[in-house]
Design a protein around this motif. Structure first.
Motif, PDB file in Angstrom:
ATOM      1  N   GLY A   4       0.829  -1.194   0.000  1.00 33.91           N
ATOM      2  CA  GLY A   4       0.000   0.000   0.000  1.00 33.91           C
ATOM      3  C   GLY A   4       0.864   1.243   0.000  1.00 33.91           C
ATOM      4  O   GLY A   4       1.896   1.290   0.673  1.00 33.91           O
ATOM      5  N   THR A  35       0.521   5.646   0.055  1.00 34.65           N
ATOM      6  CA  THR A  35      -0.345   6.819   0.174  1.00 34.65           C
ATOM      7  C   THR A  35       0.498   8.061   0.449  1.00 34.65           C
ATOM      8  O   THR A  35       1.688   7.967   0.711  1.00 34.65           O
ATOM      9  CB  THR A  35      -1.349   6.682   1.350  1.00 34.65           C
ATOM     10  OG1 THR A  35      -0.612   6.674   2.586  1.00 34.65           O
ATOM     11  CG2 THR A  35      -2.189   5.414   1.232  1.00 34.65           C
ATOM     12  N   ASP A  81       0.242  11.771   2.862  1.00 37.39           N
ATOM     13  CA  ASP A  81      -0.498  12.559   3.856  1.00 37.39           C
ATOM     14  C   ASP A  81      -1.064  13.836   3.238  1.00 37.39           C
ATOM     15  O   ASP A  81      -2.135  14.299   3.640  1.00 37.39           O
ATOM     16  CB  ASP A  81       0.428  12.976   5.007  1.00 37.39           C
ATOM     17  CG  ASP A  81       0.886  11.819   5.873  1.00 37.39           C
ATOM     18  OD1 ASP A  81       0.331  10.711   5.735  1.00 37.39           O
ATOM     19  OD2 ASP A  81       1.809  12.031   6.682  1.00 37.39           O
ATOM     20  N   GLU A 110      -3.084   9.294   9.901  1.00 42.44           N
ATOM     21  CA  GLU A 110      -4.145   8.946   8.937  1.00 42.44           C
ATOM     22  C   GLU A 110      -3.598   8.376   7.630  1.00 42.44           C
ATOM     23  O   GLU A 110      -4.118   7.387   7.095  1.00 42.44           O
ATOM     24  CB  GLU A 110      -4.987  10.218   8.690  1.00 42.44           C
ATOM     25  CG  GLU A 110      -6.072  10.101   7.645  1.00 42.44           C
ATOM     26  CD  GLU A 110      -5.608  10.387   6.226  1.00 42.44           C
ATOM     27  OE1 GLU A 110      -6.245   9.874   5.289  1.00 42.44           O
ATOM     28  OE2 GLU A 110      -4.596  11.112   6.059  1.00 42.44           O
ATOM     29  N   GLY A 111      -2.522   8.978   7.113  1.00 45.20           N
ATOM     30  CA  GLY A 111      -1.954   8.502   5.850  1.00 45.20           C
ATOM     31  C   GLY A 111      -1.326   7.127   5.982  1.00 45.20           C
ATOM     32  O   GLY A 111      -1.487   6.261   5.118  1.00 45.20           O
ATOM     33  N   ALA A 160      -2.177   4.908   8.176  1.00 48.44           N
ATOM     34  CA  ALA A 160      -3.290   3.967   8.369  1.00 48.44           C
ATOM     35  C   ALA A 160      -3.874   3.531   7.024  1.00 48.44           C
ATOM     36  O   ALA A 160      -4.158   2.348   6.801  1.00 48.44           O
ATOM     37  CB  ALA A 160      -4.378   4.609   9.234  1.00 48.44           C
ATOM     38  N   ARG A 161      -4.018   4.486   6.108  1.00 50.95           N
ATOM     39  CA  ARG A 161      -4.550   4.127   4.784  1.00 50.95           C
ATOM     40  C   ARG A 161      -3.594   3.208   4.032  1.00 50.95           C
ATOM     41  O   ARG A 161      -4.025   2.297   3.323  1.00 50.95           O
ATOM     42  CB  ARG A 161      -4.841   5.386   3.966  1.00 50.95           C
ATOM     43  CG  ARG A 161      -6.127   6.086   4.380  1.00 50.95           C
ATOM     44  CD  ARG A 161      -6.509   7.224   3.442  1.00 50.95           C
ATOM     45  NE  ARG A 161      -5.570   8.337   3.519  1.00 50.95           N
ATOM     46  CZ  ARG A 161      -4.740   8.710   2.548  1.00 50.95           C
ATOM     47  NH1 ARG A 161      -4.727   8.022   1.398  1.00 50.95           N
ATOM     48  NH2 ARG A 161      -3.935   9.746   2.704  1.00 50.95           N
ATOM     49  N   THR A 188      -4.128  -0.221   5.415  1.00 46.90           N
ATOM     50  CA  THR A 188      -5.422  -0.744   4.960  1.00 46.90           C
ATOM     51  C   THR A 188      -5.344  -1.201   3.502  1.00 46.90           C
ATOM     52  O   THR A 188      -5.862  -2.260   3.137  1.00 46.90           O
ATOM     53  CB  THR A 188      -6.514   0.332   5.126  1.00 46.90           C
ATOM     54  OG1 THR A 188      -6.600   0.675   6.510  1.00 46.90           O
ATOM     55  CG2 THR A 188      -7.863  -0.163   4.645  1.00 46.90           C
ATOM     56  N   LEU A 189      -4.680  -0.411   2.664  1.00 47.57           N
ATOM     57  CA  LEU A 189      -4.521  -0.783   1.253  1.00 47.57           C
ATOM     58  C   LEU A 189      -3.695  -2.058   1.100  1.00 47.57           C
ATOM     59  O   LEU A 189      -3.995  -2.915   0.267  1.00 47.57           O
ATOM     60  CB  LEU A 189      -3.861   0.359   0.483  1.00 47.57           C
ATOM     61  CG  LEU A 189      -4.726   1.590   0.196  1.00 47.57           C
ATOM     62  CD1 LEU A 189      -3.867   2.714  -0.374  1.00 47.57           C
ATOM     63  CD2 LEU A 189      -5.865   1.252  -0.753  1.00 47.57           C
ATOM     64  N   ALA A 225      -2.191   5.135  14.303  1.00 46.73           N
ATOM     65  CA  ALA A 225      -2.549   4.554  13.002  1.00 46.73           C
ATOM     66  C   ALA A 225      -2.774   3.053  13.118  1.00 46.73           C
ATOM     67  O   ALA A 225      -3.743   2.502  12.567  1.00 46.73           O
ATOM     68  CB  ALA A 225      -1.452   4.843  11.980  1.00 46.73           C
ATOM     69  N   SER A 263      -6.031   2.418  14.781  1.00 45.32           N
ATOM     70  CA  SER A 263      -7.199   2.725  13.944  1.00 45.32           C
ATOM     71  C   SER A 263      -7.460   1.632  12.920  1.00 45.32           C
ATOM     72  O   SER A 263      -8.608   1.360  12.565  1.00 45.32           O
ATOM     73  CB  SER A 263      -7.023   4.079  13.252  1.00 45.32           C
ATOM     74  OG  SER A 263      -6.105   4.000  12.184  1.00 45.32           O
ATOM     75  N   VAL A 264      -6.401   0.972  12.452  1.00 48.04           N
ATOM     76  CA  VAL A 264      -6.557  -0.107  11.466  1.00 48.04           C
ATOM     77  C   VAL A 264      -6.914  -1.423  12.131  1.00 48.04           C
ATOM     78  O   VAL A 264      -7.800  -2.150  11.673  1.00 48.04           O
ATOM     79  CB  VAL A 264      -5.258  -0.275  10.630  1.00 48.04           C
ATOM     80  CG1 VAL A 264      -5.345  -1.505   9.725  1.00 48.04           C
ATOM     81  CG2 VAL A 264      -4.987   0.968   9.803  1.00 48.04           C
TER      82      VAL A 264
END
Length: 413
Positions: free
Chosen positions: A260, A262, A264, A276-277, A279-280, A283-284, A316, A319-320
């Motif tokens: 993944g 990403t 920020d 947040e970035g 975490a994405r 997730t990806l 992060a 959150s995931v």
């Protein structure tokens, strides 16, 4: 059906070992590579410690003429790449060179050469600047020189995303092979940033630890952390399609299954609040691997030891992974190696490969004082034997660049 991508060779040159086997043994026993800086006189510098590669003799390990025409970062890359290539058992005479690639990143490239040649320009004039200055300084030359040495005529790129460079290089290489664009790619990262200018610059932006105590300078997730310790080295993997590896009966270390990437889009140097970035990116990578958060057995955190990074990366992860986050061992091996910037994700991928293979979770050494905002299982001070199936590795770079890769213990299924 997607092509499976496996790891068939590893190479590393690090502050705690100048080959992959020595490096891994150092990781297992919690060896620290952090010591007083020797690369230059630190009398006028606030920062006194670093994580240097020790006893590195490029003229012995490389062709003498060849070594003289390379910056230190490139020398480190070449040595680690040649180790990984030998380790893989590849034979250039049996390879389709046009489907053999190289993707080795560096955050800064030949900074020592830039400093040296600038001094020569100022002191001796423009006519004394080396004709090799440009090819020694540019950050793509690790990939270029490795390709020349090994005859790799396929995709040859150098990704520069600061401290995420190696992880992005590995992830993009994985995707290229998976998508059928190459059979074999040598990938990872190399960095040699222990120079007066780099140390002064990182110090001025308050990124480095000022603690002269080598046992308390690189302390990720510890409440007293005050910055990272600058390191150098290279970490290289040989990635190969499973079909290609099986055809030549290659030994397989493990498999890359998720990636993944990403941004920020928030700040030049600070992570976005809550991570947040990052975490994405995680997730990806999980979605790319087709697995759930519960499947992850170990997380190799970016874990630099800066106040914001460790706090936001912890947020992060939570959150995931939600409540599962508290059950997953999370360690920062930068507590032992320091922060190798663009090479960090390369040596950390080697760590994940070996952790999966041997069922061993590396420690976060130097951990003494718990931070209430960093409340996960950071595997303090001693590693653990534990059956592992999937390992996730994070790298987060200045500019808001986030990269996550997921590796899987090798099995036919």
């Amino acid at each position: 059906m997607k092509t499976r991508v496996v790891i068939t060779g590893i190479g590393a040159i690090t502050p705690i070992g100048n080959d992959a086997a020595t490096f891994w043994e150092g990781i297992k026993v919690g060896k620290s590579g952090i010591a007083p800086l020797t690369a230059f006189d630190t009398t006028e510098f606030k920062v006194k410690v670093g994580a240097e590669v020790k006893d590195f003799e490029p003229e012995v390990l490389l062709d003498k003429k060849e070594a003289k025409r390379m910056d230190r970062y490139c020398q480190l890359a070449m040595v680690a790449a040649e180790e990984a290539y030998r380790d893989s058992g590849l034979d250039s005479t049996l390879l389709n060179s046009e489907r053999f690639g190289v993707m080795v990143g560096s955050g800064i490239g030949g900074l020592a050469t830039i400093e040296e040649q600038h001094s020569r320009l100022v002191e001796k004039g423009p006519g004394r600047v080396s004709p090799f200055f440009i090819p020694m300084a540019i950050s793509n030359m690790a990939s270029g020189n490795i390709a020349i040495k090994l005859g790799a005529k396929g995709p040859c790129l150098s990704i520069v995303t600061a401290c995420a460079s190696a992880t992005h290089s590995i992830g993009e290489s994985y995707w290229k092979i998976r998508n059928g664009e190459a059979d074999v790619i040598i990938t990872g990262g190399a960095e040699a940033p222990i120079t007066p200018l780099a140390v002064a610059g990182f110090t001025s932006m308050t990124a480095l630890s000022n603690n002269p105590d080598v046992t308390r300078a690189s302390i990720p997730f510890d409440k007293e952390r005050d910055g990272f310790v600058i390191g150098e080295g290279a970490g290289i993997l040989v990635l190969e399609s499973l079909e290609h590896a099986k055809k030549r009966n290659a030994r397989i270390y493990g498999e890359i299954v998720g990636y993944g990437s990403t941004c920020d889009a928030y700040h030049m140097t600070s992570p976005s609040p809550g991570g947040e970035g990052g975490a994405r990116a995680m997730t990806l990578a999980l979605a790319d691997a087709g697995i759930s958060p519960e499947d992850i057995s170990y997380i190799n955190a970016h874990g630099t030891g800066t106040p914001y990074n460790d706090k936001f990366e912890t947020e992060a992860i939570k959150s995931v992974f939600q409540q599962v986050a508290y059950q997953i061992p999370v360690s920062s091996t930068k507590s032992m190696t320091g922060h190798l910037l663009g090479a960090a994700g390369g040596i950390e991928a080697v760590i994940c490969v070996k952790a999966l293979q041997e069922g061993f979770v590396p420690p976060t050494i130097g951990y003494q004082i718990q931070d209430e905002e960093c409340d996960l299982d950071y595997v303090p001070n001693s590693g653990r034997l534990q059956d592992l199936k999937y390992a996730l590795s994070n790298s987060l770079g200045f500019g808001g660049h986030n990269g996550t890769i997921i590796l899987k213990k090798w099995s036919e299924e």
